[in-house]
Write a protein that holds these residues in place. Structure first.
Motif, short mmCIF file in Angstrom:
data_model
loop_
_atom_site.label_atom_id
_atom_site.label_comp_id
_atom_site.label_asym_id
_atom_site.label_seq_id
_atom_site.Cartn_x
_atom_site.Cartn_y
_atom_site.Cartn_z
N ARG B 46 -2.32 -75.27 60.37
CA ARG B 46 -2.12 -74.37 61.50
C ARG B 46 -2.27 -72.91 61.08
O ARG B 46 -2.43 -72.03 61.92
N VAL B 47 -2.16 -72.67 59.78
CA VAL B 47 -2.45 -71.33 59.28
C VAL B 47 -3.93 -71.34 58.87
O VAL B 47 -4.29 -71.86 57.82
N CYS B 77 -4.73 -65.07 56.08
CA CYS B 77 -3.50 -64.29 56.15
C CYS B 77 -3.80 -62.81 55.95
O CYS B 77 -3.11 -62.11 55.19
N THR B 78 -4.81 -62.34 56.63
CA THR B 78 -5.25 -60.95 56.51
C THR B 78 -5.17 -60.21 57.83
O THR B 78 -5.64 -59.08 57.94
N GLY B 79 -4.58 -60.89 58.85
CA GLY B 79 -4.32 -60.21 60.11
C GLY B 79 -5.59 -59.89 60.91
O GLY B 79 -6.67 -60.39 60.59
N ILE B 112 -5.82 -66.13 48.89
CA ILE B 112 -5.25 -65.90 50.21
C ILE B 112 -4.54 -64.55 50.20
O ILE B 112 -3.96 -64.16 49.19
N GLY B 113 -4.59 -63.84 51.34
CA GLY B 113 -3.73 -62.67 51.49
C GLY B 113 -4.31 -61.38 50.94
O GLY B 113 -3.58 -60.42 50.72
N GLU B 114 -5.61 -61.34 50.70
CA GLU B 114 -6.23 -60.09 50.28
C GLU B 114 -7.46 -59.85 51.12
O GLU B 114 -8.20 -60.78 51.44
N THR B 218 -6.16 -73.47 53.91
CA THR B 218 -6.31 -72.69 55.14
C THR B 218 -7.77 -72.52 55.54
O THR B 218 -8.05 -71.97 56.60
N SER B 383 -4.35 -68.07 43.74
CA SER B 383 -5.34 -68.39 44.78
C SER B 383 -4.67 -68.58 46.11
O SER B 383 -3.52 -68.95 46.17
#
Lengths: 383, 383
Positions: B46-47, B77-79, B112-114, B218, B383
């Motif tokens: 879901r993410v 997860c970078t909006g 993830i997240g960058e 994801t 990662s």
């Protein structure tokens, strides 16, 4: 102290020769009353060891005179012969105590799929019965260890009574390598029904929220015995509090001693729409091998947290989830938050806080990191 | 060969500077038609990363002119900014091809997240567009690697047409460390609806039955593009067979290259009351860290198999389950069977057969062992 801290209990731990090497491997805990009220909770695994099937049956009567526990063999997946071995063990204890086998619980831990050496075990019962004493709690706790590096014991004092306990292994419902066995005793006077209700609630909030490696044992057993020897009918809320404290204390000891772990991780889920959602998310995150490796490497990898949250059916919006590691909110609104360099991952205790922004409920699951030592221990040891 | 084996496709793989170190990190696959029919399956997490959200939207039209893929960053997860980056990437590809961004799929893999380094990435798109060729399949397959030690490519020839493919990562729906990305091409003439049905069935039997470490990415994406350049409307059953063969071939390559694995384990469940039961049991056994450690240690530990089976809701009676490891039935009727010393655990391929004795259905899940190398790679690599 341990299980013999409360009045009315005697215990012993002996080396029966079930384990090779001469370590203690058989424990006996006896309730001398006047009450014999007892309750138990058992593994949810559908493949249950013979002693679990036996003890579940015994506990239907709500009374226990004694518990006999052995390490060195789980007596699981051993067929009808294995069940007969458990029955014979209970009969031997009954004979030694001049009592009924129908009030003797049996617990086993060790290798699955091998018969127990019954000659050694039955001789051990006689030896343990001969050594039963009010000081035997520590020896009993020592005798149930498998890969445990230390004995786990606890006791709490309340108004006119005590609660004591011993445990081995790690986890409940989803334990690590070793089966979780736990015996809790009290000299308060509590009915079997009340013991049952208290034990279910206490374990649900403690052992059930340990999830070291997501694996569920065939042998997990937690027993609660009341002797009534203190002559006190306790306030049940206080009693539940004390039993929960003993369970929490033992659970913490199990976690710290989990095989190969270098970190104790608390996965704290807040802002959940229900406690069930909080638990679901906590368990999913606790079972992510990738995340557990990252924590081992002291990498505050919140992406792996979100990836695990996303596998659940809990109520949340991906762009409203916040994640903190050791207090630093490195993920805000599902995206990058505060500087990850601010997170100090060096302490042994690591807290991962997940705010689902979906409601007022919360729950915490306790787990460990995944290490090369875990792999080594579980690839080298046959259990 | 890879994705350019079928007629009508060009590809390129370039070093755009997204990864540090100068390795290839951007791939472009272009369908020159005459058809642009396409279908995709995506992670159930879901993410979902921005490129997954984008490509799902694009695929609703059932048409793809091009796929752009990058390693070196997952853009998850970078909006909203991350979504804009994906959109800008598709627009850049459209501009280079003088075409519509609404027919450009985007795939990303890595941390993830960058945020992605968009200047480098957009320049890379221009470079890749300039290098597009009928020989570009291998360079494209190389450019999407992250921790993959080798490129994964496959192609199959059928009556008058071909199916080709490339992949990276390990697993689908429950992949290992790295996201699974896969692009499959064909020069057969197949409608988007038929491509969709074929792709769903093919992935359900192949990638969906890989479960390297139970973790779900994801970013997982599998795309199937048809150019129709061979001018052949294939028999759909044969076409599905060929697509399934390419998926199975790529899945096998992913499994063999899974991070840190020393064994390829096939968990074969037979005698199940339903295919769902067989899959449930296969997945539970595949996710047992204890069992995966035991296989790594070449210990035929059938007790851990039964303990995992017992956690499921599949129909079975514990005393009717049989387990073979590499063909030796070491557990019969839920208890000890043939001599475990007869089991040869030395080969890289290990087959665990579980007979539930509950019906006629079967399924196989493929997984790997759990090793210290897995822990090392996933605790050291962010990662």
């Amino acid at each position: 102290m341990s299980v013999t801290a409360p009045l009315g209990f005697r215990a012993a731990g002996v080396a029966a020769g079930i384990k090779s090497g001469g370590a203690r491997d058989l424990a006996l805990v006896v309730n001398d009353g006047p009450s014999r009220a007892a309750a138990g909770v058992f593994t949810a695994n559908r493949v249950k060891a013979a002693p679990v099937l036996w003890s579940q049956q015994v506990l239907k009567g709500g009374r226990l005179r004694a518990v006999v526990l052995n390490s060195g063999g789980a007596n699981a997946c051993t067929g009808p012969e294995g069940f007969q071995d458990t029955h014979a063990t209970a009969e031997k204890v009954a004979e030694a105590l001049s009592d009924s086998a129908g009030e003797v619980a049996v617990c086993s831990t060790g290798l699955i799929g091998e018969r127990l050496p019954m000659d050694a075990l039955l001789s051990g019962v006689d030896a343990a019965a001969a050594q039963l004493s009010r000081d035997g709690g520590l020896a009993a706790a020592d005798a149930i260890r498998t890969t445990d590096t230390v004995s786990k014991i606890s006791f709490k004092r309340a108004a006119g009574y005590m609660v004591g306990g011993m445990a081995k292994g790690a986890g409940m419902l989803a334990p690590a390598l070793a089966t979780m066995l736990c015996v809790i005793t009290t000299d308060a006077d509590v009915s079997a029904d009340d013991l049952d209700a208290v034990l279910r609630r206490a374990t649900a909030k403690t052992f059930d929220r340990l999830d070291a490696d997501g694996c569920m044992s065939t042998n997990d057993t937690v027993l609660l015995l009341a002797s009534g020897a203190a002559g006190v009918k306790p306030d049940l809320a206080e009693f539940e509090q004390k039993v929960t404290e003993v369970c929490a204390d033992l659970a913490r000891q199990l976690l710290v001693d989990a095989e190969g772990a270098s970190k104790a991780i608390a996965v704290e889920v807040v802002g959940a729409a229900s406690e069930r959602d909080a638990l679901t998310v906590g368990r999913a995150v606790s079972r992510s091998n990738l995340l557990k490796c990252a924590v081992h490497g002291e990498d505050p990898n919140w992406g792996r947290v979100l990836a695990a949250v996303g596998t659940t059916d809990a109520a949340f919006e991906p762009d409203r989830v916040n994640v903190a590691i050791n207090g630093i909110w490195i993920c805000r609104g599902g995206a990058v938050g505060d500087d990850r360099a601010k997170v100090d991952m060096r302490p042994r205790d690591v807290t991962i806080t997940i705010d689902l922004s979906a409601g007022p409920h919360s729950a915490t699951i306790h787990t460990t990191d995944l290490t090369a030592a875990y792999v080594h221990e579980n690839s080298a040891y046959s259990s």
